[in-house]
Design a protein around this motif. Structure first.
Motif, PDB file in Angstrom:
ATOM      1  N   GLN A 392      33.340  47.667  25.262  1.00 22.17           N
ATOM      2  CA  GLN A 392      33.909  46.583  24.461  1.00 22.17           C
ATOM      3  C   GLN A 392      34.478  47.061  23.121  1.00 22.17           C
ATOM      4  O   GLN A 392      34.729  46.262  22.225  1.00 22.17           O
ATOM      5  N   ASP A 606      40.225  32.395  35.855  1.00 25.77           N
ATOM      6  CA  ASP A 606      39.883  33.777  35.526  1.00 25.77           C
ATOM      7  C   ASP A 606      40.669  34.731  36.424  1.00 25.77           C
ATOM      8  O   ASP A 606      41.276  35.710  35.962  1.00 25.77           O
ATOM      9  N   ARG A 610      43.767  37.334  35.171  1.00 26.70           N
ATOM     10  CA  ARG A 610      43.694  38.777  35.419  1.00 26.70           C
ATOM     11  C   ARG A 610      44.927  39.243  36.191  1.00 26.70           C
ATOM     12  O   ARG A 610      45.407  40.367  35.992  1.00 26.70           O
ATOM     13  N   GLU A 618      38.658  39.602  30.312  1.00 26.85           N
ATOM     14  CA  GLU A 618      37.240  39.402  30.629  1.00 26.85           C
ATOM     15  C   GLU A 618      36.784  38.081  30.026  1.00 26.85           C
ATOM     16  O   GLU A 618      37.182  37.732  28.902  1.00 26.85           O
ATOM     17  N   ILE A 678      32.994  39.897  39.672  1.00 23.19           N
ATOM     18  CA  ILE A 678      33.122  40.062  38.223  1.00 23.19           C
ATOM     19  C   ILE A 678      31.811  39.659  37.558  1.00 23.19           C
ATOM     20  O   ILE A 678      31.288  38.568  37.782  1.00 23.19           O
TER      21      ILE A 678
END
Length: 907
Positions: A392, A606, A610, A618, A678
């Motif tokens: 991150q 989501d 993506r 994310e 995910i």
């Protein structure tokens, strides 16, 4: 040893001059090799390896940010993730466990944020090494393991160690812990086994719940000559920075009920916690946690960037420690999914970050954002042990950078406010405590910064008044979150958690296991636990179910369902008359279906984001209710209209495909990841997980979902915007709510067509815009002409006093018009202009002064003084200032006052 010292010294002097950026960390590493001192990573590994050899299961650290426990915002102790086992709400998976847990403490008895950095051993974020026994071993083994690890593995000097045991408490009716005392006698002489009171040696989870006596292990790190003068036993638990607790062994054997009584637990547990940073200090023979290799690489990097040296000046050292400590806390919090904000856990993180920025600004002379640039160094140091911060890193850097930029502007505003306050003190020498607290609370000024700024002007601060403001704030905070819960009334034994049947069933027959009365914010309600339930408890962003409990003759409304300590809790305003009856639990099926549709829609969104934006997307948070959904995600630019349309179209295409729900339960976590599921950063997953799949959209999820995507009906994005740096938020509606949104937009378009009498609305709006622009230009030309005529009139009727032309008037012009006239009339020398107006019911004041007069009188001084007469204020530049107000009747008096002051100053 002497040879080692000289080798280190040679290395340091050579490479410090040639490679200043690398020298500090390389020197620490080289010194460790020469002196064979264990590194922090080696110490952590040794602890885990030792307890693995003693039959303990080594488990990973839980997230530092807690998402599904209303009693806690952050993990503040190693035992938090095992709380449900201690409470008996979850069966144990292993009888013995050990780990290294990342923790955060910022308030309460454990820590005070404003003290972190001032001493050598307190922190916000820290690691806690711990070992646990769930009904397995007890005091004898816990003491033996601790002693063996510290003295045989860590090789700590036995003569420097002390143990404390619980002395007993007459009020609680608890006796001296003779058992622990006797076990310690096998390792320590009696004069180093000390008796401690309830405050120090009786550990409690909270006001109620599992608790028990504890035995602390302290170490005396003072030099030998100091130890000879004062025995370490006299300094244990006396806040001496070198005689410190390093390990606490808690022996849970009681349960405290609301009345305060202690009841013996059916199974006795061991809960130990050792401060990792303190252990490193002891093993590495340092006098401060901050001198260990846990902190020194970061501290030296900060010092290098600031152009200062650690260890030369107290205030600078405190600032370096604050920044190093707080950088760790903020980095790990963001990695676990908690962004800085103005409420809840986000406010805590923002407060920690701003404190670090303040110290860097004040004592390290960082006037530009600086902390984000240190994240890479922290990741290089700790990213192997904690891969989440490495994964991150970009998000963390961006969030911190944006927070720094924003807060540095706030600091500038606070400094200006301080300067203006001082100007108005009129001979006073003490800054009011209320004002100092306002700077602290609103602008984030630490009190020491206010004191420093005051001392530079030979002023002092009313510290008693500041302390009172702080006390009142804490009282308000406590009152706002105060919850009083009674003891659980247990009707049935509960050996296993409540059985959740809500994935497949809307109702079930059940029994009440236990209930209690709760009072919060002057509202009293009941919490009910059932043996099985169709009610989904709020978690993972999905709201809790509502519905009813019925037994044929009585109905109890359930208005919310939550989860606390792994208990599914049903909230009701009353308790059934016969709590022992059989009940039917029935959820609100319409509301559940809409919520499930929205939850499934977030998965589709989501997947679409993506596909459209990239796989870097994310999930960073979500909210799923029956009437709307919210989805936060990582992305480093505004989502364009074209990208939003593409994502929305993809979601609706998947809805039209009517993809069936594929649910896989008890899937091994690694297998789920191999399937492409995910997972969310900051979530703690077990060995097996639940996988939800719609076509190619595959996620780990515990929420409720629609049986097929066609049930969603229609998906419409309502808004898109920024939540924080690198985090965007989309809000959307589905089904009937989406249809209503379309109808509203269609109605609006129809009304606009009717109003414009146009068949082609776009062309009609474009024509209106063109007309408006043309009319606006004509109005501006008229205003300019009026301003010229008005200015000319004022100049012709100006009052001349000692060679200065004074011009004033009260008119019905807009504030912008006043400004134009004032700008026009200030040109030239020896002009003072004061104009007032009441326009659309709002008072305005404009003051202009020629440049050559500003050494005697300036426009802001006049406008601030006169503005009070119309209950307003303002400011500006020396030659032009504006003010607004609340009292239109005071405009004439304000104009007269400004003229009076100007003449007075120019006499």
């Amino acid at each position: 040893m002497v040879l080692g010292f000289h080798l280190c010294l040679f290395f340091f002097m050579t490479y410090n001059s040639q490679f200043p950026i690398l020298h500090s960390q390389l020197f620490c590493t080289f010194a460790v090799l020469i002196f064979q001192i264990m590194t922090s990573n080696e110490i952590r590994s040794a602890f885990l390896d030792f307890f693995k050899s003693k039959g303990h299961q080594i488990v990973p650290s839980a997230p530092m940010v807690i998402k599904n426990d209303p009693t806690l915002m952050f993990t503040n102790a190693g035992m938090n993730q095992f709380k449900d086992i201690f409470l008996g709400n979850t069966p144990r998976e292993f009888p013995r466990v050990a780990d290294s847990q990342k923790c955060l403490r910022v308030s309460g008895k454990h820590n005070d944020l404003e003290e972190v950095g001032r001493d050598t051993y307190h922190h916000t974020m820290f690691e806690m090494l711990g070992n646990w026994s769930f009904g397995d071993y007890f005091k004898k083994e816990a003491i033996a393991y601790a002693w063996e690890f510290l003295t045989e593995v860590m090789k700590l000097d036995k003569s420097r160690l002390y143990a404390t045991v619980f002395a007993g408490d007459e009020k609680d009716g608890t006796a001296f812990d003779q058992e622990a005392f006797d076990f310690w006698k096998a390792y320590l002489p009696e004069d180093r086994i000390l008796k401690g009171n309830k405050k120090d040696n009786f550990w409690e989870m909270g006001d109620t719940g599992p608790c028990g006596p504890c035995s602390e292990i302290h170490i005396d790190l003072r030099d030998d000559d100091e130890r000879a003068k004062v025995p370490g036993a006299e300094l244990v638990n006396k806040d001496n920075p070198l005689v410190i607790e390093i390990w606490n062994l808690v022996f849970m054997q009681f349960n405290r009920v609301v009345s305060g009584e202690l009841h013996p637990l059916a199974a006795k547990h061991v809960d130990t916690g050792m401060g990792f940073e303190r252990l490193c200090m002891a093993v590495q023979n340092k006098k401060s946690n901050y001198d260990t290799d846990v902190f020194q690489p970061i501290i030296q990097k900060i010092a290098q960037n600031a152009g200062v040296k650690y260890g030369e000046k107290h205030d600078v050292d405190v600032a370096l420690r604050v920044v190093a400590d707080h950088l760790r806390a903020v980095t790990f919090a963001i990695a676990d999914g908690q962004l800085p904000s103005n409420t809840g856990a986000g406010y805590v993180i923002r407060r920690i970050l701003r404190r670090a920025i303040r110290y860097g600004f004040t004592f390290l002379n960082f006037k530009e954002p600086f902390m984000h640039a240190l994240v890479a160094d922290l990741v290089a140091q700790m990213g192997h042990q904690f891969p989440e911060i490495k994964a991150q890193q970009q998000l963390i850097e961006n969030v911190i950078r944006e927070e720094e930029t924003s807060f540095l502007k706030t600091l500038d505003s606070g400094i200006l406010k301080f300067e203006n306050y001082v100007k108005k003190m009129a001979g006073k020498t003490v800054i009011d405590g209320d004002f100092a607290f306002e700077l602290f609370d609103t602008y984030g000024f630490p009190i020491d910064l206010t004191c420093l700024m005051a001392s530079e002007k030979n002023l002092t601060v009313d510290m008693d008044g500041f302390a009172e403001g702080l006390r009142q704030q804490k009282e308000r905070s406590r009152a706002a979150t105060s919850i009083s819960a009674g003891d659980w009334v247990e009707l049935l034994p509960q050996e296993n958690p409540t059985v959740f049947v809500g994935y497949k069933e809307a109702e079930c027959v059940c029994k009440i296991v236990k209930y209690r009365q709760v009072t919060a914010k002057n509202k009293t309600y009941f919490q009910i636990v059932l043996d099985k339930t169709p009610f989904y408890a709020e978690s993972g962003g999905q709201v809790g179910d509502t519905g009813v409990l019925t037994n044929g003759t009585e109905t109890v409304d359930i208005y919310n369902t939550t989860k606390e300590n792994n208990l599914v809790i049903h909230h009701a305003n009353k308790i059934p008359t016969d709590v022992t009856a059989d009940f039917t639990a029935h959820i609100d099926e319409v509301k559940r279906q809409k919520t499930a549709n929205n939850h499934s829609a977030t998965h589709l969104l989501d997947h679409a984001l993506r596909a459209v934006l990239g796989t870097h997307v994310e999930q960073k948070g979500s909210m799923v209710a029956s009437d709307r959904l919210r989805f936060d995600f990582s992305h480093f630019a505004k989502v364009t209209d074209e990208e939003m349309r593409a994502a929305e179209k993809m979601v609706n295409a998947m809805i039209r495909q009517n993809l069936p729900l594929q649910e896989f339960v008890d899937v091994p976590i690694e297998e789920a990841r191999e399937r492409g599921a995910i997972a969310l950063f900051g979530e703690k997953y077990g060995k097996t997980v639940r996988v939800i799949q719609f076509g190619n959209a595959v996620e780990l999820c515990g929420g409720t979902h629609t049986s097929a995507t066609g049930n969603i009906g229609l998906f419409k994005i309502v808004s898109e915007g920024a939540v924080a740096a690198g985090v965007r938020r989309i809000e959307a509606v589905t089904g009937e709510a989406a249809e209503n949104l379309v109808y509203e937009e269609q109605d609006t378009i129809a009304q606009l067509k009717a109003m414009t009498n146009a068949t082609n609305l776009l062309q009609s709006v474009q024509k209106l815009q063109g007309d408006c622009q043309m009319l606006r230009k004509k109005m501006e030309d008229i205003d300019r002409q009026m301003a010229l005529e008005f200015g000319k009139s004022l100049m012709e009727n100006a009052e001349e006093v000692n060679g200065v032309l004074f011009m004033s008037k009260v008119v019905d012009y807009s504030a912008d018009m006043l400004r134009q006239v004032a700008l026009q009339l200030r040109e030239g020398d020896n002009h003072v202009v004061v104009l007032g107006s009441v326009h659309d019911g709002k008072p305005n004041l404009a003051v202009a002064v020629s440049t050559n007069l500003t050494d005697k009188v300036d426009a802001p001084t006049l406008v601030r003084a006169a503005g009070k007469l119309m209950q307003g204020g303002g400011g500006g530049h020396p030659t032009l200032a504006m003010a607004g107000g609340k009292n239109p009747d005071g405009v004439s008096a304000a104009v007269e006052e400004a003229m009076r002051l100007a003449k007075e100053k120019l006499q």
